[in-house]
Design an enzyme around this catalytic site. Sequence first.
Site, PDB file in Angstrom:
ATOM      1  N   THR A 197       0.815  -1.210   0.000  1.00 53.87           N
ATOM      2  CA  THR A 197       0.000   0.000   0.000  1.00 53.87           C
ATOM      3  C   THR A 197       0.853   1.266   0.000  1.00 53.87           C
ATOM      4  O   THR A 197       1.917   1.312   0.593  1.00 53.87           O
ATOM      5  CB  THR A 197      -0.903  -0.001   1.248  1.00 53.87           C
ATOM      6  OG1 THR A 197      -1.768  -1.131   1.174  1.00 53.87           O
ATOM      7  CG2 THR A 197      -1.729   1.273   1.339  1.00 53.87           C
ATOM      8  N   GLY A 236       2.820  -2.548   8.407  1.00 53.22           N
ATOM      9  CA  GLY A 236       2.927  -3.112   9.755  1.00 53.22           C
ATOM     10  C   GLY A 236       4.323  -3.646  10.015  1.00 53.22           C
ATOM     11  O   GLY A 236       4.837  -4.417   9.214  1.00 53.22           O
ATOM     12  N   GLU A 476      -6.809  -5.046   3.611  1.00 55.33           N
ATOM     13  CA  GLU A 476      -6.787  -6.206   2.709  1.00 55.33           C
ATOM     14  C   GLU A 476      -7.938  -6.158   1.715  1.00 55.33           C
ATOM     15  O   GLU A 476      -8.571  -7.167   1.430  1.00 55.33           O
ATOM     16  CB  GLU A 476      -6.861  -7.504   3.523  1.00 55.33           C
ATOM     17  CG  GLU A 476      -5.699  -7.713   4.475  1.00 55.33           C
ATOM     18  CD  GLU A 476      -4.533  -8.445   3.829  1.00 55.33           C
ATOM     19  OE1 GLU A 476      -3.394  -8.079   4.105  1.00 55.33           O
ATOM     20  OE2 GLU A 476      -4.782  -9.366   3.024  1.00 55.33           O
TER      21      GLU A 476
END
Lengths: 685, 685
Positions: A197, A236, A476
Amino acid sequence: MHLSPPSSTADKVSRRAAVIGRHLGPSASACGSAPLDLSSCISYVSPDVSEKTVFDPREMRRLMDGHDVEARDWVFRLMEGGALFCPRRRCGNQIFVAPDYNQTMEQQREMTMRRIQFLSEHGVFHGWLTGQGAEMEMRKFALNECVGLYDHSLAIKLGVHFFLWGGALQFFGTKRHHDKWLKDSEDFVIKGCFAMTELGHGSNVRGIETVATYDSRSQEFIINTPCETAQKYWIGGAAKHATHTIIFSQLHINGNSQGVHAFIAQIRDENGNVMPNVRIADCGHKIGLNGVDNGRIWFDNLRVPRENLLNSVADVLSDGQYVSAIKDPDQRFAAFLAPLTSGRVNIAVNAVYVSKMALTITVRYALTRRAFSVTPNGPEVLLLDYPSHQRRLLPLIAKTCAMSSAAYHLKMIYVKRNPDANKLIHIYSSALKAMLTWQNLKTLQECREACGGQGLKSENRVGVLKSEFDVQSTFEGDNNVLMQQVSKALLSVYASAQSKKQQFKGLGLEHMNDSCPVIPENMSSSSLRSTKFQTEIFNLRERGLLHRYANEVSQYQSQGESKESAIILSYQVADELARAFTERIIFQFFAEDDMSTSGPLKDVLGMLRSMYALICIEEDASFLRYGYLSLKNAAAVRKEVTKLCTDLRPHALAVVNSFGIPDSFLSPIAFNWIDANSWSCSNIP
Amino acid sequence: MHLSPPSSTADKVSRRAAVIGRHLGPSASACGSAPLDLSSCISYVSPDVSEKTVFDPREMRRLMDGHDVEARDWVFRLMEGGALFCPRRRCGNQIFVAPDYNQTMEQQREMTMRRIQFLSEHGVFHGWLTGQGAEMEMRKFALNECVGLYDHSLAIKLGVHFFLWGGALQFFGTKRHHDKWLKDSEDFVIKGCFAMTELGHGSNVRGIETVATYDSRSQEFIINTPCETAQKYWIGGAAKHATHTIIFSQLHINGNSQGVHAFIAQIRDENGNVMPNVRIADCGHKIGLNGVDNGRIWFDNLRVPRENLLNSVADVLSDGQYVSAIKDPDQRFAAFLAPLTSGRVNIAVNAVYVSKMALTITVRYALTRRAFSVTPNGPEVLLLDYPSHQRRLLPLIAKTCAMSSAAYHLKMIYVKRNPDANKLIHIYSSALKAMLTWQNLKTLQECREACGGQGLKSENRVGVLKSEFDVQSTFEGDNNVLMQQVSKALLSVYASAQSKKQQFKGLGLEHMNDSCPVIPENMSSSSLRSTKFQTEIFNLRERGLLHRYANEVSQYQSQGESKESAIILSYQVADELARAFTERIIFQFFAEDDMSTSGPLKDVLGMLRSMYALICIEEDASFLRYGYLSLKNAAAVRKEVTKLCTDLRPHALAVVNSFGIPDSFLSPIAFNWIDANSWSCSNIP
């Protein structure tokens, strides 16, 4: 009105009478003049004593968990026993484990990392990347679900490392990558993240702006972040702990773009210093998941060796020649993303598990909390004995059970996948990820409100779960985008059937080859509860909506709109269709499981199946809007839902107990909340 | 498909073309080979430049704020200027103020208290308790709304002190209490809290177990917490700062219970030490409102002088004789609670204001964020140019505007109250508190998801508001309980009209005296947008549901159920009725305001009114279920909602701008979020 469930037995009645007596007897009216005479208090009766069970909860649990029950209990015990998991002792020697949400983001992140190390040292992740086979994959799912019940941050940080970083290595990589990285990743010698992303592009992965240019002289890829919108975002693990990352990037060779590819790069050295040509910033405080260190990454002419291209789908030879078994760029792109489906499977499955935890807490509270009385000086009524409270919770239980079946079957389809099933897996995982996460948020909100103020206390968990799992509806793949892909996929099955004048094939649309089901004007209670009717009505709605959708799209096209625009303009029916499809497959999976059982459990499952089917019907106005159901039948369905509430009420506790959530993962209001709130218990350090 | 709004002007088109050019032109395709050439990036165009306004937002704001616009701006500037309000500078010299939600509960509580001191020193609360009259009450509401926009904890801590503690003094107390406490409370020399709720009894105040026994010898009340369930719970201010409290307690005199009464007691001395015979514990960490120190209180033979009974409704003479102007205990109890309605009014009003803030942020983001393109290499489309995204946000804007009108009128009715209006105020405030807070939660959830991942970042506020305002649905009366009271009240109006064969009178049910409205089979677009149709259809539904409800209840009674049981069993239609009633009064208030305007603003308000009416119709299946609307008309309504989305799209920015939320209260994604996320801006300490 039956304020105690129909099933109440004599001794239960007398036990309740005693409670009421304590609450209302002479000592109660003298409550004031007898300060601290506890006999005069509302007293707590455990629902485990007052409620009864007609089926074996262990059998039901095997069905709800679906697999790896022992492994689940093993990791539950492991977490209960670990000091890192913040065990809190309350009255009656009860211990609850839950993260301390009063910690700062920085503290929560460190705790998450330390808990991962603890679980790693205890062998929880053994074989997660080096192991093979469907059984191992199922076990991975199960263990991840369990740690996710403790703390979503824990599951997500593990998910990024094992399912995204690890999954990319396994599926996009080849032997050279596996040999080099898998073992060290499994042992957390290296910590991986997944840089897909960007600030400017989330769900639209194709649009990412990061660029990797091949330099044939040095045989390296030069990776750049050309624009601020190309900065990697929400990564993350990037903000603090990750040492390595997968970089998704446009691949440029000799000025030609080959589309999105994945590369491996190291972003921190062994001492945790950020590598040269890499810049990292923090995503900052979030409404939940603060135990995950989401970060942003910029690349400045970062050079990675040619071997770091994950080359299972396509490769670049030393001279810069681009080779791929898949010629069509669209198919190549799809092949790239397909293995990542595991992320969506995980999310869908975790959503259901969390609903189970919240419902267990809420139902247990509703079986011990009283409010208002029906007669002037009569006893106050248990929350779950109010028909309105039953109507709030019991349909949610039924949906959760049905979705639990669907989640299990989705996992099975995934671990037994083969290339031909990619499309089906993509659509099933998209549909279920969207609907199960949305339903989870609805369930958590209703549970929070059904617990009243107690639902707001962090120690009672229900409320906290709302912000912790809110992310599920957009990461997601944004739920709305996923549902659009579902309706599109159904449309293309429809189109190919029409164009080739063939039978419907795929996504379970075969039922459209049969003659259109006809529903009688006046359905009886028993026929409303029949699998036949329920199957037919779900099929009928899906069939009708698919026809509508196809017609609306072609109508817009005949008015000169492009196919894309026509689809965008037909969003209303597209949305109705995607939901109808998803509710239909959930029903089918649940009905399958229901049929595999027998005895009293089968009866309760039958009620739950009927509740699931009828509540879906009651909640979706399209049945009336498009006349799939007569007004008479709609009214009958509504009555039946109320009846089912009364019929399921006596089994509410047994069902939530069979969800298999350990007591230590529940909260004070699920047990003796009067003791837990007493002065003496409130002052234990 | 119109991807740019119909209203787009030539220069706007060309401006957009330029943007697309920058995004897609040769420089874009060369994006990779020209690292850090920012000209090749997706560039940000402010919606304030790209969108146009056909009406005067200041005029619209006067309507939306309703009153005290200048006072609002004054306190907004005050907070913007105060270092205590955590101003954060982002790129472009933009400053945002918002609490630091990464602070611990303890830190947040201290910050809230310090902010209150700051506002107090700057005269914000001047006259809040010593002042008089409707104007002062309206100003109080306005200022409280504004501080609540900054932080809900701030508004709640103030609400407890001024509206609950202060309100109880003003309304339940008499001169002796006013003289002694009001001035010091206004100046925060003493800090008050409000001990009504107990562990065992929340919404059911009548059931509280705390007991005050009168001792005529010492002329004191002896207050006790006889049971653990009687501990006072959720008492805002009790855990840390409050020095005094109102205690709600059963009053016992010579063994006779006189029902619930209110007493004043000191719980801390000037040094903050808890007083003798009082025990206090903390309610602990919550999912939101951690800036409020909710506590629990036990009383052990606490003695308070006879004069501390708040005696406006009833009094105890020195000899223990109980005297009250109101003989009926039920009426006495009602009289006690009536003034507390201000709490519910506050909550309803704040809920709408918060939705305005979230929608402003979300719409501004949707006007600058692009995703996916409709043509192969075409420009990515602005979120708000997708019909589906319009359908998600524009109906919420319409509802928020309608509810804003309703909230204003509720305030007016409240400040101009007289004893005869108590019933009406109770029902209106209950209905609007429930529906406005539920709608706010829906709006916040949709806004959070519509902002994608950005909605999860605390700095963007939208997501944080969800947990901060979640409490609204259950405190000051559980929403479900309040809605039950609404339907009960409607039933009693119905019953008295039937029994006395009289006209319907009260709660706006007079429309039931007219002949039943008849809706034509085939409504045209223009008639669907007419106030006449909209009024009639709302009335028709309410009338139909009230008949149904009355019939169902009497049917159950004829089957031998008590009236209470019959009402409890008829919960489904009762709920439909209460919602229908509330949507009808909201519509009436909004239509009134709409009629009071003229010119282009009137056109936009007309569209908003129609959107409100039609979306209510589309969302409530009861129109189809009970045939209040033909299938044809229902389909027409659905089409019209889509049309209204297209028609309102060009006005979206102007409408949210007219909500009057200061830029500093919005968030980075409401402005240039690319700059705000750039490397250079992300590293400002």
